[in-house]
Design an enzyme around this catalytic site. Structure first.
Site, PDB file in Angstrom:
ATOM      1  N   GLY A   1      27.784  -5.535  10.261  1.00  0.00           N
ATOM      2  CA  GLY A   1      26.557  -6.302  10.483  1.00  0.00           C
ATOM      3  C   GLY A   1      26.330  -7.379   9.449  1.00  0.00           C
ATOM      4  O   GLY A   1      27.265  -7.842   8.797  1.00  0.00           O
ATOM      5  N   SER A   2      25.072  -7.768   9.297  1.00  0.00           N
ATOM      6  CA  SER A   2      24.703  -8.893   8.433  1.00  0.00           C
ATOM      7  C   SER A   2      24.815  -8.540   6.953  1.00  0.00           C
ATOM      8  O   SER A   2      24.572  -7.393   6.559  1.00  0.00           O
ATOM      9  CB  SER A   2      23.264  -9.294   8.744  1.00  0.00           C
ATOM     10  N   THR A   3      25.132  -9.551   6.138  1.00  0.00           N
ATOM     11  CA  THR A   3      25.204  -9.341   4.691  1.00  0.00           C
ATOM     12  C   THR A   3      23.829  -9.090   4.088  1.00  0.00           C
ATOM     13  O   THR A   3      23.721  -8.712   2.931  1.00  0.00           O
ATOM     14  CB  THR A   3      25.846 -10.536   3.962  1.00  0.00           C
ATOM     15  N   VAL A   4      22.761  -9.315   4.881  1.00  0.00           N
ATOM     16  CA  VAL A   4      21.408  -8.942   4.447  1.00  0.00           C
ATOM     17  C   VAL A   4      21.357  -7.434   4.179  1.00  0.00           C
ATOM     18  O   VAL A   4      20.526  -6.955   3.412  1.00  0.00           O
ATOM     19  CB  VAL A   4      20.381  -9.373   5.530  1.00  0.00           C
ATOM     20  N   GLY A   5      22.289  -6.683   4.782  1.00  0.00           N
ATOM     21  CA  GLY A   5      22.389  -5.244   4.522  1.00  0.00           C
ATOM     22  C   GLY A   5      22.434  -4.920   3.032  1.00  0.00           C
ATOM     23  O   GLY A   5      21.890  -3.908   2.602  1.00  0.00           O
TER      24      GLY A   5
END
Lengths: 139, 391
Positions: free
Chosen positions: A66-70
């Site tokens: 998923g997103s690097t916002v993780g």
């Protein structure tokens, strides 16, 4: 009766020590949209751990996705006292590495046996982030 | 990985805790990917800017990270934010959202990061040159930099690009190495590509098919424009995690182990899966951000006419300023359209702004609108999109 103990050797990715009950996901984990950063509860609809908390546990799953916002979600878990004690992956990737560095969570991968199969939810796990050694006491 | 004495000292905290944290992050990634050493980067482009995507955890991280005085030491740029930083009220962005977004912008400014928010930094005073190493995070800019500009960058994330902006370094592995930049798949294109949408559909199909590998695209006889290459790469990097493609006529050093063919039917199938049949009331162009040439095309199509539906054109503030001087922006706005800066349809709170579905020319937008916003979109070429807005 003696409890069964296992020792596995892996690769240190982020140093540190973490001890706790194991919580296993057989599927890749997206922290962004998948875990509530304030409570540590898995919120991804339909996920095998939906409704369960990873707070204070040794969280074991194949890899991040998923997103690097993780990475910021993992940091958020630490800020809110809801971080896991350690993370063990089959093969890790930059989202999980980034989050574990920011949140100071020990991270180990590439164990000599598959942690998602060898460890069960509820087993007691000690992660030696510095040496990459994972000790498991089966329940 | 090998670190210089200076890098070791930063890691040990001699230059402050923020720099040490940034170095720990890059070293952990470098060690995990067997990087030999760090390499100097000329610029960093940082994702995770919109409050909609990073939320409270990202905002809290940036507040803390920016509070200890660390600043960017190389040119540092941002991906789109969650709103037009000047005209958010007029566009219906909720005040609570806007306050959070403005707070995030302050933290970036405090770190001396330029607040030009765009996914096409290479057309906003942030060009990366041939053989130049950079650390960019926006996936469509990464693939454009590697494939079209000839620059070298891995697909960075928000945190790693931020760390690279502070240190001016990136771990040397992957797309920074010539030996890794060799195509593995030959994609034989058997149909003629007509519109920008065809390039977007082709990219989407390639990304789905090759995953994270490097395709060489063969069979496109007329050299594509930069706008077409932008559309091609953006959807490839959205449906797959492709860091680079090649359009060389000859295979490189015999690494290609697979040939796959694509014809009109495959592109139609992608369109059928991604596109709704519905005639939505909002048209959004600019994923990735519109170039000056694309703004001109839209301006020519609407000039002297009136839109019947909402027409939102997303671009960078840098390009909007030029478009204003050339009259493109006013032509679009006088027709009833909007030229919106700093943001896009994917990272803005688009539902709260009154949109329930939209028409666009971008497979990347359709992909993320569905997965992140649970919103459907209809795909048309740029010209058809504008005609739809006028009818």
């Amino acid at each position: 009766m003696h409890s069964l103990r296992l020792e596995m050797k892996g690769r240190r990715v982020v140093a540190g020590q973490g001890v706790g009950e194991a919580i296993i996901s057989k599927r890749a984990v997206s922290f962004f949209g998948g875990v509530d950063p304030t409570t540590g509860i898995v919120v991804e609809v339909g996920h095998e751990l939906e409704g369960h908390s990873i707070q204070g546990k040794v969280f074991i799953f194949p890899r991040g996705k998923g997103s690097t916002v993780g990475s910021y979600v993992i940091y958020g878990l630490r800020k809110h006292g809801a971080a896991p004690a350690a993370i063990v992956n089959i093969e890790t990737e930059p989202i999980i590495i980034g989050g574990c560095v920011l949140a100071r969570i020990p991270l180990v991968d590439r164990l000599d046996s598959n942690p998602v199969e060898a460890i069960r939810t509820g087993d007691w796990v000690e992660v030696e982030g510095n040496s990459g050694i994972v000790r498991v006491t089966k329940r | 990985m090998f670190l210089t004495k200076k890098e070791e000292r930063i890691l040990e905290g001699d230059e402050g805790e923020t720099k040490a944290l940034a170095m720990r992050l890059l070293v952990a990634i470098g060690d995990a990917y067997d990087a030999r050493r760090m390499i100097k980067v000329r610029s960093a482009q940082i994702s995770g800017v919109s409050y909609k995507t990073i939320g409270e955890p990202g905002l809290e991280f940036l507040r803390e990270f920016s509070s200890e005085g660390a600043v960017a030491t190389v040119k540092a740029m941002l991906n789109p934010a969650g709103m037009d930083l000047a005209r958010w009220r007029e566009l219906g962005v909720p005040v609570e959202f806007a306050q959070k977004q403005l707070e995030i912008m302050q933290y970036f400014s405090r770190m001396k990061i330029e607040t030009t928010c765009t996914c096409i930094p290479y057309q906003a005073n942030g060009e990366a040159l041939n053989r130049e190493h950079v650390a960019w995070a926006e996936s469509s800019a990464v693939i454009f930099a590697n494939s079209v500009l000839g620059a070298y960058t891995n697909r960075e994330g928000g945190p790693t690009a931020l760390a690279s902006s502070i240190l001016g370094l990136s771990p040397l592995f992957g797309m920074h190495l010539d030996e890794e930049r060799v195509p593995t798949h030959r994609v034989k294109v058997k149909c003629k590509l007509e519109s920008d949408l065809d390039y977007s559909l082709l990219g989407y199909w390639i990304g789905e098919t090759v995953g994270s590998h490097l395709p060489r695209i063969d069979g496109i006889h007329k050299a594509p424009s930069r706008d077409q290459l932008k559309a091609l790469g953006a959807s490839m990097a959205a449906s797959g995690s492709v860091p680079m493609f090649s359009m060389r006529r000859k295979a490189d050093r015999g690494r290609e182990h697979e040939t796959i063919a694509v014809d009109k039917e495959e592109l139609l199938q992608v369109s059928r899966r991604l596109s709704s049949e519905h005639g939505f009331e909002t048209v959004c162009l600019g994923c990735p951000h519109l170039s000056l040439g694309e703004l001109k095309r839209v301006a020519n199509l609407v000039s002297g006419r009136k839109t019947a539906k909402r027409l939102w054109c997303f671009t960078s503030r840098y390009l909007r300023n030029i478009a204003e001087r050339r009259g493109y922006a006013s032509a679009i706005e006088q027709a009833g359209g909007r030229v919106i800066c700093d943001t896009c349809m994917v990272v803005s709170p688009i539902r709260e702004m009154g949109v329930s579905g939209l028409v666009t020319n971008s497979c990347k937008a359709a992909h993320y609108l569905r997965s992140l916003n649970r919103m459907e979109s209809r795909l048309m070429s740029l010209e058809e999109c504008v005609r739809h807005a006028l009818s």
